[in-house]
Enzyme design. Sequence first.
Site, PDB file in Angstrom:
ATOM      1  N   GLY A  51      32.353   6.639  60.931  1.00 37.47           N
ATOM      2  CA  GLY A  51      31.479   7.533  60.155  1.00 37.47           C
ATOM      3  C   GLY A  51      31.252   6.055  59.575  1.00 37.47           C
ATOM      4  O   GLY A  51      30.033   5.433  59.689  1.00 37.47           O
TER       5      GLY A  51
ATOM      6  N   LEU B  30      24.523  19.898  29.262  1.00 37.93           N
ATOM      7  CA  LEU B  30      23.477  19.816  28.353  1.00 37.93           C
ATOM      8  C   LEU B  30      23.736  21.352  28.387  1.00 37.93           C
ATOM      9  O   LEU B  30      22.018  21.408  28.015  1.00 37.93           O
ATOM     10  CB  LEU B  30      22.391  18.912  28.015  1.00 37.93           C
ATOM     11  CG  LEU B  30      22.991  17.598  27.543  1.00 37.93           C
ATOM     12  CD1 LEU B  30      21.592  16.578  27.351  1.00 37.93           C
ATOM     13  CD2 LEU B  30      22.965  17.762  25.817  1.00 37.93           C
TER      14      LEU B  30
ATOM     15  N   GLY C 118      24.917  23.824  29.212  1.00 34.58           N
ATOM     16  CA  GLY C 118      26.256  24.754  28.727  1.00 34.58           C
ATOM     17  C   GLY C 118      26.239  25.562  30.214  1.00 34.58           C
ATOM     18  O   GLY C 118      25.884  24.608  31.124  1.00 34.58           O
TER      19      GLY C 118
ATOM     20  N   GLU D 270      15.861   4.033  55.377  1.00 37.34           N
ATOM     21  CA  GLU D 270      16.798   5.588  55.220  1.00 37.34           C
ATOM     22  C   GLU D 270      17.279   5.462  54.063  1.00 37.34           C
ATOM     23  O   GLU D 270      17.288   6.369  53.485  1.00 37.34           O
ATOM     24  CB  GLU D 270      17.683   5.206  56.532  1.00 37.34           C
ATOM     25  CG  GLU D 270      18.932   6.519  56.301  1.00 37.34           C
ATOM     26  CD  GLU D 270      19.544   6.970  57.233  1.00 37.34           C
ATOM     27  OE1 GLU D 270      19.580   6.922  58.854  1.00 37.34           O
ATOM     28  OE2 GLU D 270      20.244   7.678  56.931  1.00 37.34           O
TER      29      GLU D 270
ATOM     30  N   GLN E  11      21.984  14.441  16.843  1.00 36.08           N
ATOM     31  CA  GLN E  11      21.515  13.088  17.826  1.00 36.08           C
ATOM     32  C   GLN E  11      22.175  12.515  18.794  1.00 36.08           C
ATOM     33  O   GLN E  11      21.461  12.178  19.659  1.00 36.08           O
ATOM     34  CB  GLN E  11      21.800  12.032  16.133  1.00 36.08           C
ATOM     35  CG  GLN E  11      21.502  10.251  16.171  1.00 36.08           C
ATOM     36  CD  GLN E  11      22.544   9.861  15.169  1.00 36.08           C
ATOM     37  OE1 GLN E  11      23.182   9.935  14.981  1.00 36.08           O
ATOM     38  NE2 GLN E  11      20.924   8.794  14.393  1.00 36.08           N
TER      39      GLN E  11
ATOM     40  N   ALA F  89      21.572  11.710  65.464  1.00 41.17           N
ATOM     41  CA  ALA F  89      22.901  11.574  65.547  1.00 41.17           C
ATOM     42  C   ALA F  89      23.787  10.574  65.697  1.00 41.17           C
ATOM     43  O   ALA F  89      24.005   9.891  67.437  1.00 41.17           O
ATOM     44  CB  ALA F  89      23.373  12.525  66.316  1.00 41.17           C
TER      45      ALA F  89
ATOM     46  N   GLY G 296      23.905   7.991  54.738  1.00 44.88           N
ATOM     47  CA  GLY G 296      23.707   7.109  54.726  1.00 44.88           C
ATOM     48  C   GLY G 296      23.848   5.637  54.614  1.00 44.88           C
ATOM     49  O   GLY G 296      23.765   4.033  54.144  1.00 44.88           O
TER      50      GLY G 296
ATOM     51  N   GLU H 265      30.070  10.063  64.086  1.00 49.49           N
ATOM     52  CA  GLU H 265      30.955  10.609  65.397  1.00 49.49           C
ATOM     53  C   GLU H 265      32.423  10.971  63.916  1.00 49.49           C
ATOM     54  O   GLU H 265      32.868  10.103  63.486  1.00 49.49           O
ATOM     55  CB  GLU H 265      31.859   9.813  66.310  1.00 49.49           C
ATOM     56  CG  GLU H 265      30.886   9.437  67.230  1.00 49.49           C
ATOM     57  CD  GLU H 265      30.936   8.955  68.475  1.00 49.49           C
ATOM     58  OE1 GLU H 265      32.456   8.089  68.576  1.00 49.49           O
ATOM     59  OE2 GLU H 265      30.206   8.587  69.538  1.00 49.49           O
TER      60      GLU H 265
HETATM   61  C1  FAD Z   1      25.136  16.795  54.371  1.00 47.10           C
HETATM   62  C2  FAD Z   1      25.547  15.500  55.512  1.00 47.10           C
HETATM   63  C3  FAD Z   1      24.205  15.094  56.425  1.00 47.10           C
HETATM   64  C4  FAD Z   1      24.590  13.940  57.078  1.00 47.10           C
HETATM   65  N1  FAD Z   1      23.475  13.475  58.348  1.00 47.10           N
HETATM   66  C5  FAD Z   1      23.366  13.046  59.002  1.00 47.10           C
HETATM   67  C6  FAD Z   1      22.767  12.453  60.542  1.00 47.10           C
HETATM   68  O1  FAD Z   1      21.903  13.194  59.988  1.00 47.10           O
HETATM   69  N2  FAD Z   1      23.055  11.767  60.871  1.00 47.10           N
HETATM   70  C7  FAD Z   1      24.551  11.440  61.507  1.00 47.10           C
HETATM   71  O2  FAD Z   1      24.597  10.180  62.190  1.00 47.10           O
HETATM   72  N3  FAD Z   1      25.291  11.064  59.776  1.00 47.10           N
HETATM   73  C8  FAD Z   1      24.804  12.804  59.277  1.00 47.10           C
HETATM   74  N4  FAD Z   1      26.376  12.483  58.306  1.00 47.10           N
HETATM   75  C9  FAD Z   1      27.242  11.407  58.701  1.00 47.10           C
HETATM   76  C10 FAD Z   1      27.225  10.590  56.684  1.00 47.10           C
HETATM   77  O3  FAD Z   1      25.883   9.250  57.208  1.00 47.10           O
HETATM   78  C11 FAD Z   1      28.738  10.101  57.294  1.00 47.10           C
HETATM   79  O4  FAD Z   1      29.536  11.197  55.917  1.00 47.10           O
HETATM   80  C12 FAD Z   1      29.124   8.548  55.818  1.00 47.10           C
HETATM   81  O5  FAD Z   1      28.781   7.658  57.489  1.00 47.10           O
HETATM   82  C13 FAD Z   1      30.077   8.056  55.392  1.00 47.10           C
HETATM   83  O6  FAD Z   1      31.442   8.449  57.095  1.00 47.10           O
HETATM   84  P1  FAD Z   1      32.428   9.128  57.176  1.00 47.10           P
HETATM   85  O7  FAD Z   1      31.793  10.521  56.859  1.00 47.10           O
HETATM   86  O8  FAD Z   1      32.958   9.487  58.084  1.00 47.10           O
HETATM   87  O9  FAD Z   1      33.332   8.311  55.956  1.00 47.10           O
HETATM   88  P2  FAD Z   1      34.751   7.481  56.304  1.00 47.10           P
HETATM   89  O10 FAD Z   1      33.760   6.588  56.558  1.00 47.10           O
HETATM   90  O11 FAD Z   1      35.414   7.627  56.287  1.00 47.10           O
HETATM   91  O12 FAD Z   1      34.347   7.040  54.915  1.00 47.10           O
HETATM   92  C14 FAD Z   1      35.407   7.803  54.064  1.00 47.10           C
HETATM   93  C15 FAD Z   1      35.457   7.387  52.372  1.00 47.10           C
HETATM   94  O13 FAD Z   1      35.882   5.493  52.628  1.00 47.10           O
HETATM   95  C16 FAD Z   1      35.652   4.984  51.581  1.00 47.10           C
HETATM   96  N5  FAD Z   1      35.172   3.492  52.335  1.00 47.10           N
HETATM   97  C17 FAD Z   1      34.840   3.642  53.700  1.00 47.10           C
HETATM   98  N6  FAD Z   1      34.789   2.089  53.811  1.00 47.10           N
HETATM   99  C18 FAD Z   1      34.560   1.298  52.360  1.00 47.10           C
HETATM  100  C19 FAD Z   1      34.568   0.245  52.811  1.00 47.10           C
HETATM  101  N7  FAD Z   1      34.562  -0.514  53.764  1.00 47.10           N
HETATM  102  N8  FAD Z   1      35.045  -0.621  51.180  1.00 47.10           N
HETATM  103  C20 FAD Z   1      35.684   0.534  50.983  1.00 47.10           C
HETATM  104  N9  FAD Z   1      35.425   1.892  50.278  1.00 47.10           N
HETATM  105  C21 FAD Z   1      34.946   2.419  52.443  1.00 47.10           C
HETATM  106  C22 FAD Z   1      34.093   5.274  50.698  1.00 47.10           C
HETATM  107  O14 FAD Z   1      34.600   6.078  49.843  1.00 47.10           O
HETATM  108  C23 FAD Z   1      34.012   6.547  51.915  1.00 47.10           C
HETATM  109  O15 FAD Z   1      32.735   7.636  51.197  1.00 47.10           O
HETATM  110  C24 FAD Z   1      25.147  13.182  57.236  1.00 47.10           C
HETATM  111  C25 FAD Z   1      26.726  13.409  56.357  1.00 47.10           C
HETATM  112  C26 FAD Z   1      26.962  14.332  55.733  1.00 47.10           C
HETATM  113  C27 FAD Z   1      27.614  15.356  54.501  1.00 47.10           C
END
Ligand code: FAD
Length: 390
Positions: free
Chosen positions: A137, A344, A346, A249, A286, A130, A370, A133
């Site tokens: 992210g 493909l 459908g 990871e 094709q 974890a 990740g 937050e």
């Molecule tokens: C199903 C699932 C499982 C997960 N499991 C875990 C876990 O086990 N442990 C854990 O700690 N976290 C986990 N996560 C969290 C995950 O790693 C984050 O969702 C991810 O790092 C993105 O952070 P965010 O969701 O806050 O997106 P944000 O940081 O809000 O970003 C949103 C979007 O903004 C764009 N963006 C962000 N930064 C940039 C940049 N520098 N330049 C251009 N565009 C940008 C990207 O398109 C991005 O997708 C999980 C998430 C999901 C959905």
Amino acid sequence: METTRPTSFDDPRIVALRATARRHVRERIEPHGAAWEEAGTTPHAVYRELGALGLLGHCHAAGFGGSDLGPIASVAFAEELSASSFGGVAEAVLIHTDMSSTHIGHRGSAAQKRRWLPGIVSGELICGIAVSEPEAGSDLAAMRTTARRGADGWVLNGVKTYATNAVHGDLMIVAARTDPDAKPSRGISLFIVERGTPGLQVRPMARKLGLHSSDIADMVFTDARLPEDALLGELHGGFPAIMQNFQDERLVLGAMAVGMGRKALELTLAHVKSRRAFGATLWNLQATRQRLAMLAARQQAVKALVHDTAVRVARGADCVREVSMVKALAGETVQDIMRDCLQLHGGAGYMSDCPLERLTRDARILTIGGGATEVMLEEVAKRLDKEAFQ
Ligand SMILES: Cc1cc2nc3c(=O)[nH]c(=O)nc-3n(C[C@H](O)[C@H](O)[C@H](O)COP(=O)(O)OP(=O)(O)OC[C@H]3O[C@@H](n4cnc5c(N)ncnc54)[C@H](O)[C@@H]3O)c2cc1C
């Protein structure tokens, strides 16, 4: 006798691991995966069965029951699990093997390793991580959860989100600020948080688009009490540790894309060769053949990059650029593969009893979790020089 880690996918230990994993997927995962999707979790028995086959220990030393086969094994195992078409099972298990417990293997004390690793390798204990937050992210440096020293240990306050395995897991690796005044790179530490920790509330999150057989939760810490020995690794050394672990990871997430792409292409080839339209099969068109041929070429290119990078990592090379390329390219390419393979199929591809429907939803996470594609491309761009094209 000292053994060396494999540096090739042809190594007999990797060939054997792949065969064992593939058979287990066919016999013990594919028949039950749909029920686990409904239940919203991968049962604990799945970990125990994988542990009994020696499939949970490639990141851990033999002294704790592991095989210590390293990154080549991580990639082979991730491909086979993901090719089950149940991405939720792959996610739940790979977070345990390759994305969380690795912190204990890399920087745990001797006592922590003795206490936790044997159960992690046997599948008796389930582990998760974890770091994310609600306000942190992609930008993990913005994390706010704090850990301060209490009378007889640590006191945690804050909220972690998207924590996979938090609902059914036994221990979670949790990142928190231990020096709020320092730069995040020098003020974050890691902790081992056990299930049932006083002051910790685990709140399952809403149902997600895909990966239904992996659980996910918020972890709310309110003066949560951890023992002194919950600190994992160096005090204030958590941020570089998280960045280092991201390398493992992200390679494994690339391998998940390869496994899912392989399954989608296999299913689609079989489908278009049997589905009839306009007096012949879809394969007779094709446009179908050329579309699948290009997808097959792109799948092969991604697989080659993932394998080449795994070999470099196994040889100890510094590969931040290549691993970031893997995460970006594999995550994006698999989206195209899923879109075209579903097309493909459908109408059948749109229905929830079709594996393509689930694969399409499950694969969607691979451009986000990740490290989002954009964040990965920035890591690549920072490291682009003439040598990158040699
Ligand atoms: C199903 C699932 C499982 C997960 N499991 C875990 C876990 O086990 N442990 C854990 O700690 N976290 C986990 N996560 C969290 C995950 O790693 C984050 O969702 C991810 O790092 C993105 O952070 P965010 O969701 O806050 O997106 P944000 O940081 O809000 O970003 C949103 C979007 O903004 C764009 N963006 C962000 N930064 C940039 C940049 N520098 N330049 C251009 N565009 C940008 C990207 O398109 C991005 O997708 C999980 C998430 C999901 C959905």
